[in-house]
Write a protein that holds these residues in place. Structure first.
Motif, PDB file in Angstrom:
ATOM      1  N   VAL A  11       0.870  -1.180   0.000  1.00  0.00           N
ATOM      2  CA  VAL A  11       0.000   0.000   0.000  1.00  0.00           C
ATOM      3  C   VAL A  11       0.906   1.230   0.000  1.00  0.00           C
ATOM      4  O   VAL A  11       1.557   1.529   1.003  1.00  0.00           O
ATOM      5  CB  VAL A  11      -0.944  -0.005   1.227  1.00  0.00           C
ATOM      6  CG1 VAL A  11      -1.858   1.220   1.199  1.00  0.00           C
ATOM      7  CG2 VAL A  11      -1.753  -1.296   1.280  1.00  0.00           C
ATOM      8  N   LEU A  14      -0.793   6.016   0.771  1.00  0.00           N
ATOM      9  CA  LEU A  14      -2.188   6.399   1.029  1.00  0.00           C
ATOM     10  C   LEU A  14      -2.251   7.085   2.380  1.00  0.00           C
ATOM     11  O   LEU A  14      -2.655   6.521   3.386  1.00  0.00           O
ATOM     12  CB  LEU A  14      -3.114   5.178   0.923  1.00  0.00           C
ATOM     13  CG  LEU A  14      -3.257   4.653  -0.497  1.00  0.00           C
ATOM     14  CD1 LEU A  14      -4.313   3.552  -0.559  1.00  0.00           C
ATOM     15  CD2 LEU A  14      -3.595   5.760  -1.496  1.00  0.00           C
ATOM     16  N   LEU A  36      -9.947   4.426  -1.564  1.00  0.00           N
ATOM     17  CA  LEU A  36      -9.982   3.947  -0.175  1.00  0.00           C
ATOM     18  C   LEU A  36     -10.797   2.671  -0.047  1.00  0.00           C
ATOM     19  O   LEU A  36     -10.370   1.708   0.597  1.00  0.00           O
ATOM     20  CB  LEU A  36     -10.572   5.019   0.749  1.00  0.00           C
ATOM     21  CG  LEU A  36      -9.634   6.068   1.298  1.00  0.00           C
ATOM     22  CD1 LEU A  36     -10.390   7.106   2.104  1.00  0.00           C
ATOM     23  CD2 LEU A  36      -8.528   5.443   2.130  1.00  0.00           C
ATOM     24  N   THR A  39      -9.010  -0.333  -1.559  1.00  0.00           N
ATOM     25  CA  THR A  39      -7.860  -0.699  -0.723  1.00  0.00           C
ATOM     26  C   THR A  39      -8.335  -1.399   0.543  1.00  0.00           C
ATOM     27  O   THR A  39      -7.743  -2.412   0.959  1.00  0.00           O
ATOM     28  CB  THR A  39      -7.007   0.539  -0.397  1.00  0.00           C
ATOM     29  OG1 THR A  39      -6.575   1.145  -1.628  1.00  0.00           O
ATOM     30  CG2 THR A  39      -5.777   0.166   0.422  1.00  0.00           C
ATOM     31  N   GLN A  40      -9.402  -0.898   1.160  1.00  0.00           N
ATOM     32  CA  GLN A  40      -9.951  -1.559   2.344  1.00  0.00           C
ATOM     33  C   GLN A  40     -10.379  -2.994   2.020  1.00  0.00           C
ATOM     34  O   GLN A  40     -10.131  -3.923   2.804  1.00  0.00           O
ATOM     35  CB  GLN A  40     -11.147  -0.779   2.894  1.00  0.00           C
ATOM     36  CG  GLN A  40     -10.760   0.531   3.535  1.00  0.00           C
ATOM     37  CD  GLN A  40     -11.962   1.431   3.794  1.00  0.00           C
ATOM     38  OE1 GLN A  40     -12.913   1.461   3.015  1.00  0.00           O
ATOM     39  NE2 GLN A  40     -11.897   2.180   4.886  1.00  0.00           N
ATOM     40  N   LEU A  43      -7.239  -5.083   1.575  1.00  0.00           N
ATOM     41  CA  LEU A  43      -6.631  -5.306   2.889  1.00  0.00           C
ATOM     42  C   LEU A  43      -7.369  -6.406   3.642  1.00  0.00           C
ATOM     43  O   LEU A  43      -6.739  -7.305   4.220  1.00  0.00           O
ATOM     44  CB  LEU A  43      -6.628  -4.014   3.712  1.00  0.00           C
ATOM     45  CG  LEU A  43      -5.534  -3.008   3.389  1.00  0.00           C
ATOM     46  CD1 LEU A  43      -5.850  -1.657   4.012  1.00  0.00           C
ATOM     47  CD2 LEU A  43      -4.172  -3.517   3.862  1.00  0.00           C
ATOM     48  N   PHE A  55       2.990  -1.136   4.301  1.00  0.00           N
ATOM     49  CA  PHE A  55       2.622   0.220   3.924  1.00  0.00           C
ATOM     50  C   PHE A  55       3.887   1.010   3.620  1.00  0.00           C
ATOM     51  O   PHE A  55       4.926   0.790   4.241  1.00  0.00           O
ATOM     52  CB  PHE A  55       1.863   0.910   5.069  1.00  0.00           C
ATOM     53  CG  PHE A  55       0.463   0.397   5.265  1.00  0.00           C
ATOM     54  CD1 PHE A  55      -0.622   1.113   4.792  1.00  0.00           C
ATOM     55  CD2 PHE A  55       0.237  -0.807   5.913  1.00  0.00           C
ATOM     56  CE1 PHE A  55      -1.916   0.637   4.963  1.00  0.00           C
ATOM     57  CE2 PHE A  55      -1.056  -1.287   6.096  1.00  0.00           C
ATOM     58  CZ  PHE A  55      -2.125  -0.561   5.615  1.00  0.00           C
ATOM     59  N   GLU A  76      -8.569   5.316   7.816  1.00  0.00           N
ATOM     60  CA  GLU A  76      -9.608   4.435   7.279  1.00  0.00           C
ATOM     61  C   GLU A  76      -9.054   3.057   6.888  1.00  0.00           C
ATOM     62  O   GLU A  76      -9.813   2.087   6.767  1.00  0.00           O
ATOM     63  CB  GLU A  76     -10.270   5.067   6.043  1.00  0.00           C
ATOM     64  CG  GLU A  76     -11.026   6.343   6.308  1.00  0.00           C
ATOM     65  CD  GLU A  76     -10.151   7.607   6.211  1.00  0.00           C
ATOM     66  OE1 GLU A  76     -10.720   8.705   6.117  1.00  0.00           O
ATOM     67  OE2 GLU A  76      -8.904   7.499   6.217  1.00  0.00           O
ATOM     68  N   LEU A  77      -7.748   2.976   6.710  1.00  0.00           N
ATOM     69  CA  LEU A  77      -7.134   1.711   6.310  1.00  0.00           C
ATOM     70  C   LEU A  77      -6.849   0.807   7.505  1.00  0.00           C
ATOM     71  O   LEU A  77      -6.488  -0.357   7.326  1.00  0.00           O
ATOM     72  CB  LEU A  77      -5.861   1.974   5.500  1.00  0.00           C
ATOM     73  CG  LEU A  77      -6.099   2.790   4.229  1.00  0.00           C
ATOM     74  CD1 LEU A  77      -4.780   3.035   3.502  1.00  0.00           C
ATOM     75  CD2 LEU A  77      -7.095   2.112   3.308  1.00  0.00           C
ATOM     76  N   GLN A  79      -4.496   0.366   9.667  1.00  0.00           N
ATOM     77  CA  GLN A  79      -3.217  -0.337   9.657  1.00  0.00           C
ATOM     78  C   GLN A  79      -2.978  -0.991  11.007  1.00  0.00           C
ATOM     79  O   GLN A  79      -3.177  -0.382  12.056  1.00  0.00           O
ATOM     80  CB  GLN A  79      -2.081   0.640   9.345  1.00  0.00           C
ATOM     81  CG  GLN A  79      -0.717  -0.031   9.274  1.00  0.00           C
ATOM     82  CD  GLN A  79       0.402   0.947   9.000  1.00  0.00           C
ATOM     83  OE1 GLN A  79       0.201   2.159   9.013  1.00  0.00           O
ATOM     84  NE2 GLN A  79       1.579   0.427   8.742  1.00  0.00           N
ATOM     85  N   GLY A 117      -2.222   2.296  -4.504  1.00  0.00           N
ATOM     86  CA  GLY A 117      -1.892   3.541  -3.834  1.00  0.00           C
ATOM     87  C   GLY A 117      -1.847   4.767  -4.717  1.00  0.00           C
ATOM     88  O   GLY A 117      -2.584   4.898  -5.677  1.00  0.00           O
ATOM     89  N   THR A 144      -7.084   0.558  -8.419  1.00  0.00           N
ATOM     90  CA  THR A 144      -6.776   0.879  -7.026  1.00  0.00           C
ATOM     91  C   THR A 144      -5.461   1.654  -6.929  1.00  0.00           C
ATOM     92  O   THR A 144      -4.636   1.438  -6.055  1.00  0.00           O
ATOM     93  CB  THR A 144      -6.787  -0.406  -6.162  1.00  0.00           C
ATOM     94  OG1 THR A 144      -7.991  -1.132  -6.440  1.00  0.00           O
ATOM     95  CG2 THR A 144      -6.790  -0.078  -4.686  1.00  0.00           C
TER      96      THR A 144
END
Length: 188
Positions: A11, A14, A36, A39-40, A43, A55, A76-77, A79, A117, A144
């Protein structure tokens, strides 16, 4: 196109600055919500499959200056801790300018990199080319990664152009649904 048995999700950049109204280029990156959300979703799939996730964070000027409000990875990710999902800092477009990234991916026994990203025409390009130069099998997720309009082309045009350039350089390009399908088939 398919995924290896042990892909790692990378990632790239981001960070909060790309999603703010007064972000890196005066507003959020193009298709910020979809970027986002995709990516979510990726993930969640990589985490569920217990595959490596890393990341990359750009340490630069302005909104990307260390400790500035725009510098952290987008919350929001969600991590996970550094031991599980490390962050590799960089100050140039190629994430592999930080040798710790290559070492960590090797130690994690990653067989392939799945790259998502920002920005398409800077750090996604630089990181993809850097990974290929080191011999990595690279998949760029076509829907993405994102960038900004640049006056000569829209963000969408740049994404399409760079997806073609990634293939020319030796990477594979798959959309998010194809990546998810390949991960699902591996779990069977």
């Amino acid at each position: 196109m398919t995924l290896s048995q042990r892909p790692a999700l990378l990632v790239v950049d981001l960070q909060v600055a790309f999603f703010e109204l007064d972000g890196a280029e005066g507003g959020p990156i193009a298709n910020a919500g979809a970027l986002l959300g995709n990516t979510q979703t990726l993930l969640a799939a990589f985490r569920r499959a217990k595959l490596p996730v890393a990341f990359v964070r750009h340490d630069g000027d302005g909104g990307f200056a260390p400790q500035s409000a725009g510098w952290p990875v987008a919350p929001e990710l969600a991590q996970r801790g550094e031991a599980e999902e490390p962050t590799f800092a960089k100050s140039e477009p190629d994430a592999f300018s930080n040798p710790r990234l290559h070492a960590w991916l090797t130690e994690a026994r990653a067989a392939q990199l799945v790259v998502v990203g920002a920005q398409t025409d800077f750090c996604i390009d630089g990181t993809t080319r850097g990974a290929l130069k080191l011999g990595w099998d690279v998949v760029v997720v076509a829907d993405t990664h994102s960038t900004y309009d640049n006056g000569a082309a829209t963000a969408s045009e740049l994404v399409a152009k760079y997806n073609a350039l990634f293939v020319e350089a030796g990477a594979s390009v798959m959309d998010m649904e194809s990546v998810l399908d390949a991960l699902y088939k591996q779990q069977q």
